[in-house]
Write a protein that holds these residues in place. Sequence first.
Motif, PDB file in Angstrom:
ATOM      1  N   LYS A 207       0.812  -1.208   0.000  1.00  0.00           N
ATOM      2  CA  LYS A 207       0.000   0.000   0.000  1.00  0.00           C
ATOM      3  C   LYS A 207       0.848   1.262   0.000  1.00  0.00           C
ATOM      4  CE  LYS A 207      -3.778   2.502   0.603  1.00  0.00           C
ATOM      5  NZ  LYS A 207      -4.821   2.643  -0.439  1.00  0.00           N
ATOM      6  N   ARG A 208       1.898   1.272   0.798  1.00  0.00           N
ATOM      7  CA  ARG A 208       2.717   2.477   0.916  1.00  0.00           C
ATOM      8  C   ARG A 208       3.415   2.803  -0.404  1.00  0.00           C
ATOM      9  NH1 ARG A 208       5.177   2.640   7.023  1.00  0.00           N
ATOM     10  NH2 ARG A 208       3.188   2.280   8.078  1.00  0.00           N
ATOM     11  N   ALA A 209       3.940   1.782  -1.053  1.00  0.00           N
ATOM     12  CA  ALA A 209       4.586   2.002  -2.346  1.00  0.00           C
ATOM     13  C   ALA A 209       3.570   2.487  -3.378  1.00  0.00           C
ATOM     14  CB  ALA A 209       5.260   0.719  -2.822  1.00  0.00           C
ATOM     15  N   GLU A 210       2.352   1.946  -3.324  1.00  0.00           N
ATOM     16  CA  GLU A 210       1.303   2.373  -4.254  1.00  0.00           C
ATOM     17  C   GLU A 210       0.977   3.852  -4.071  1.00  0.00           C
ATOM     18  OE1 GLU A 210      -2.081  -0.083  -3.657  1.00  0.00           O
ATOM     19  OE2 GLU A 210      -1.052  -1.951  -4.184  1.00  0.00           O
ATOM     20  N   VAL A 211       0.826   4.274  -2.824  1.00  0.00           N
ATOM     21  CA  VAL A 211       0.518   5.686  -2.566  1.00  0.00           C
ATOM     22  C   VAL A 211       1.670   6.568  -3.022  1.00  0.00           C
ATOM     23  CG1 VAL A 211       0.038   7.404  -0.780  1.00  0.00           C
ATOM     24  CG2 VAL A 211      -1.038   5.150  -0.656  1.00  0.00           C
ATOM     25  N   ALA A 212       2.889   6.146  -2.744  1.00  0.00           N
ATOM     26  CA  ALA A 212       4.056   6.930  -3.159  1.00  0.00           C
ATOM     27  C   ALA A 212       4.075   7.119  -4.673  1.00  0.00           C
ATOM     28  CB  ALA A 212       5.336   6.250  -2.687  1.00  0.00           C
ATOM     29  N   ARG A 213       3.834   6.046  -5.407  1.00  0.00           N
ATOM     30  CA  ARG A 213       3.819   6.155  -6.869  1.00  0.00           C
ATOM     31  C   ARG A 213       2.671   7.036  -7.350  1.00  0.00           C
ATOM     32  NH1 ARG A 213       5.183   0.430  -6.597  1.00  0.00           N
ATOM     33  NH2 ARG A 213       7.392   0.178  -7.148  1.00  0.00           N
ATOM     34  N   SER A 214       1.525   6.963  -6.669  1.00  0.00           N
ATOM     35  CA  SER A 214       0.386   7.800  -7.072  1.00  0.00           C
ATOM     36  C   SER A 214       0.694   9.283  -6.900  1.00  0.00           C
ATOM     37  CB  SER A 214      -0.861   7.427  -6.263  1.00  0.00           C
ATOM     38  OG  SER A 214      -0.783   7.915  -4.929  1.00  0.00           O
ATOM     39  N   LEU A 215       1.626   9.589  -6.003  1.00  0.00           N
ATOM     40  CA  LEU A 215       2.043  10.976  -5.795  1.00  0.00           C
ATOM     41  C   LEU A 215       3.173  11.384  -6.734  1.00  0.00           C
ATOM     42  CD1 LEU A 215       1.995  11.063  -1.882  1.00  0.00           C
ATOM     43  CD2 LEU A 215       0.338  12.126  -3.426  1.00  0.00           C
ATOM     44  N   GLY A 216       3.657  10.421  -7.525  1.00  0.00           N
ATOM     45  CA  GLY A 216       4.694  10.725  -8.505  1.00  0.00           C
ATOM     46  C   GLY A 216       6.089  10.287  -8.131  1.00  0.00           C
ATOM     47  N   ALA A 217       6.238   9.547  -7.038  1.00  0.00           N
ATOM     48  CA  ALA A 217       7.572   9.172  -6.567  1.00  0.00           C
ATOM     49  C   ALA A 217       8.148   8.003  -7.355  1.00  0.00           C
ATOM     50  CB  ALA A 217       7.518   8.811  -5.085  1.00  0.00           C
ATOM     51  N   GLU A 218       9.467   8.006  -7.498  1.00  0.00           N
ATOM     52  CA  GLU A 218      10.189   6.838  -7.992  1.00  0.00           C
ATOM     53  C   GLU A 218      10.487   5.961  -6.785  1.00  0.00           C
ATOM     54  OE1 GLU A 218      14.301   5.509 -10.328  1.00  0.00           O
ATOM     55  OE2 GLU A 218      13.888   7.639  -9.965  1.00  0.00           O
ATOM     56  N   VAL A 219       9.916   4.759  -6.764  1.00  0.00           N
ATOM     57  CA  VAL A 219       9.999   3.886  -5.593  1.00  0.00           C
ATOM     58  C   VAL A 219      10.919   2.716  -5.882  1.00  0.00           C
ATOM     59  CG1 VAL A 219       8.712   2.488  -3.941  1.00  0.00           C
ATOM     60  CG2 VAL A 219       7.659   4.545  -4.919  1.00  0.00           C
ATOM     61  N   LEU A 220      11.849   2.474  -4.973  1.00  0.00           N
ATOM     62  CA  LEU A 220      12.786   1.361  -5.081  1.00  0.00           C
ATOM     63  C   LEU A 220      12.451   0.325  -4.020  1.00  0.00           C
ATOM     64  CD1 LEU A 220      16.079   3.481  -5.316  1.00  0.00           C
ATOM     65  CD2 LEU A 220      14.566   2.776  -7.190  1.00  0.00           C
ATOM     66  N   ASP A 221      12.206  -0.910  -4.440  1.00  0.00           N
ATOM     67  CA  ASP A 221      11.943  -2.006  -3.514  1.00  0.00           C
ATOM     68  C   ASP A 221      13.289  -2.621  -3.133  1.00  0.00           C
ATOM     69  OD1 ASP A 221      11.365  -4.404  -2.230  1.00  0.00           O
ATOM     70  OD2 ASP A 221       9.681  -4.896  -3.538  1.00  0.00           O
ATOM     71  N   PRO A 222      13.705  -2.511  -1.860  1.00  0.00           N
ATOM     72  CA  PRO A 222      15.044  -2.992  -1.484  1.00  0.00           C
ATOM     73  C   PRO A 222      15.204  -4.504  -1.579  1.00  0.00           C
ATOM     74  CG  PRO A 222      13.784  -2.387   0.468  1.00  0.00           C
ATOM     75  CD  PRO A 222      12.976  -1.942  -0.715  1.00  0.00           C
ATOM     76  N   SER A 223      14.094  -5.238  -1.721  1.00  0.00           N
ATOM     77  CA  SER A 223      14.206  -6.684  -1.912  1.00  0.00           C
ATOM     78  C   SER A 223      14.501  -7.034  -3.367  1.00  0.00           C
ATOM     79  CB  SER A 223      12.919  -7.384  -1.463  1.00  0.00           C
ATOM     80  OG  SER A 223      11.838  -7.076  -2.332  1.00  0.00           O
ATOM     81  N   LYS A 224      14.363  -6.045  -4.254  1.00  0.00           N
ATOM     82  CA  LYS A 224      14.574  -6.283  -5.679  1.00  0.00           C
ATOM     83  C   LYS A 224      15.705  -5.448  -6.270  1.00  0.00           C
ATOM     84  CE  LYS A 224       9.627  -7.248  -6.316  1.00  0.00           C
ATOM     85  NZ  LYS A 224       8.370  -6.834  -6.995  1.00  0.00           N
ATOM     86  N   VAL A 225      16.065  -4.375  -5.585  1.00  0.00           N
ATOM     87  CA  VAL A 225      17.059  -3.438  -6.110  1.00  0.00           C
ATOM     88  C   VAL A 225      18.137  -3.201  -5.060  1.00  0.00           C
ATOM     89  CG1 VAL A 225      17.436  -1.079  -6.944  1.00  0.00           C
ATOM     90  CG2 VAL A 225      15.307  -2.276  -7.517  1.00  0.00           C
ATOM     91  N   ASP A 226      19.392  -3.175  -5.494  1.00  0.00           N
ATOM     92  CA  ASP A 226      20.478  -2.743  -4.623  1.00  0.00           C
ATOM     93  C   ASP A 226      20.401  -1.219  -4.562  1.00  0.00           C
ATOM     94  OD1 ASP A 226      22.972  -1.775  -3.648  1.00  0.00           O
ATOM     95  OD2 ASP A 226      23.946  -3.653  -4.188  1.00  0.00           O
ATOM     96  N   VAL A 227      19.809  -0.709  -3.496  1.00  0.00           N
ATOM     97  CA  VAL A 227      19.495   0.719  -3.418  1.00  0.00           C
ATOM     98  C   VAL A 227      20.743   1.579  -3.518  1.00  0.00           C
ATOM     99  CG1 VAL A 227      18.550   2.536  -1.942  1.00  0.00           C
ATOM    100  CG2 VAL A 227      17.368   0.337  -2.126  1.00  0.00           C
ATOM    101  N   VAL A 228      21.782   1.234  -2.776  1.00  0.00           N
ATOM    102  CA  VAL A 228      23.004   2.040  -2.781  1.00  0.00           C
ATOM    103  C   VAL A 228      23.606   2.082  -4.181  1.00  0.00           C
ATOM    104  CG1 VAL A 228      25.347   2.236  -1.876  1.00  0.00           C
ATOM    105  CG2 VAL A 228      23.462   1.611  -0.343  1.00  0.00           C
ATOM    106  N   ASP A 229      23.700   0.931  -4.819  1.00  0.00           N
ATOM    107  CA  ASP A 229      24.268   0.866  -6.165  1.00  0.00           C
ATOM    108  C   ASP A 229      23.425   1.662  -7.154  1.00  0.00           C
ATOM    109  OD1 ASP A 229      26.165  -0.428  -8.147  1.00  0.00           O
ATOM    110  OD2 ASP A 229      24.250  -1.179  -8.918  1.00  0.00           O
ATOM    111  N   TYR A 230      22.101   1.514  -7.086  1.00  0.00           N
ATOM    112  CA  TYR A 230      21.215   2.214  -8.020  1.00  0.00           C
ATOM    113  C   TYR A 230      21.322   3.726  -7.855  1.00  0.00           C
ATOM    114  CZ  TYR A 230      16.998   3.743 -10.443  1.00  0.00           C
ATOM    115  OH  TYR A 230      16.120   4.382 -11.295  1.00  0.00           O
TER     116      TYR A 230
END
Length: 356
Positions: A207-230
């Motif tokens: 839900k939180r990621a969905e709301v963030a995207r609805s507001l226009g945010a670029e959302v990174l899922d840390p279980s799928k993306v190496d956040v620091v590297d990205y």
Amino acid sequence: MRAAVWYGRKNTKVVDVPDAPDPGPGEVKIKVAWTGICGTDLHEYWAGPIWMPLEPHPLTGKAAPLIQGHEFAGLIEEVGPGVVGFKPGDRVTADSETHCGKCWACQRHEYSLCEICAYLGLGRDGVFAPYVTIPADSVFHVPANISLQQASFSEPTAVAVHVLQRGRLAAGDSVLILGAGNQGLLQYQLIRHSSASQVFMVEFEGKRAEVARSLGAEVLDPSKVDVVDYVKKQTDGRGVDLTLDDAGNSETLTMALQATRIQGRVVEVGIFEKPATFNINDLVLKERELIGILNTGCMIPTALKLMAAGRVDPTPLISNRIDLEDVVEKGFEECIIHKDKNVKVIVNSNRDLWDA
């Protein structure tokens, strides 16, 4: 009256308590419409006492059991002797802190950092109740174009303003926000109206990621993306200028430091339930700054102006609206057990103000 009272860890109950007292000199009595469930409320319920006093508080003399809750809006019910500027029926919100006015911080007008500061629901009875009596100098009028549901977000919005002040957000900055909860999403709304160059949010799918995207945010899922590297790849290998850690644990603190550029700033917003462990060299060897943040920094008037101007709209953050009687099961328990399905649950204390 009925109120949600903290008796101990995982032991908050809605029970009968004495009515809120009549206002004394310099005080007002407020009929509470809506109160937001804050992360602090959840920390105290699930892992407290953290701030909840077990011995008499040095400023108020109060100790647990205490009524929880501090983010709210309502109507003036009664004004005490000497109070000017308020009358019954006025729509209001309030800062949660009560300060001594005498310590070093208070003398510098840093009231949120008062050495013996007492907060609503943490040092004095709070607002998961139909009425509350508090000092009038902590109360603010709600602009006409803001509902009381929205106004119940004035305190966390003020915190978000203070976070960006402490982080010294500057034109062209790249920003990383760890956690798309209530605080992170309020910060994002403020930043997207600023002159920041890039904004990244980190949150697991839900839900939180969905709301963030609805507001226009670029959302990174840390279980799928190496956040620091990205983040480093998106910032020419440097890392971001400013990171806001709203999650408050050792893993996110480490991520925040490593994703931030040389001499960059990390603002630690989250409340830690246990001591943090991290590599201090991540801070020292890159001359990064680690900055603490506590409460509103007296920014509620600014928050209300920003909300009235449409720069912040908390409405999309509301996951559910519940009655006071359900605050433990449908509020605290729901927000903790099903965190991925909730951003902000707000609680109604007077049914006749449900639509206010």
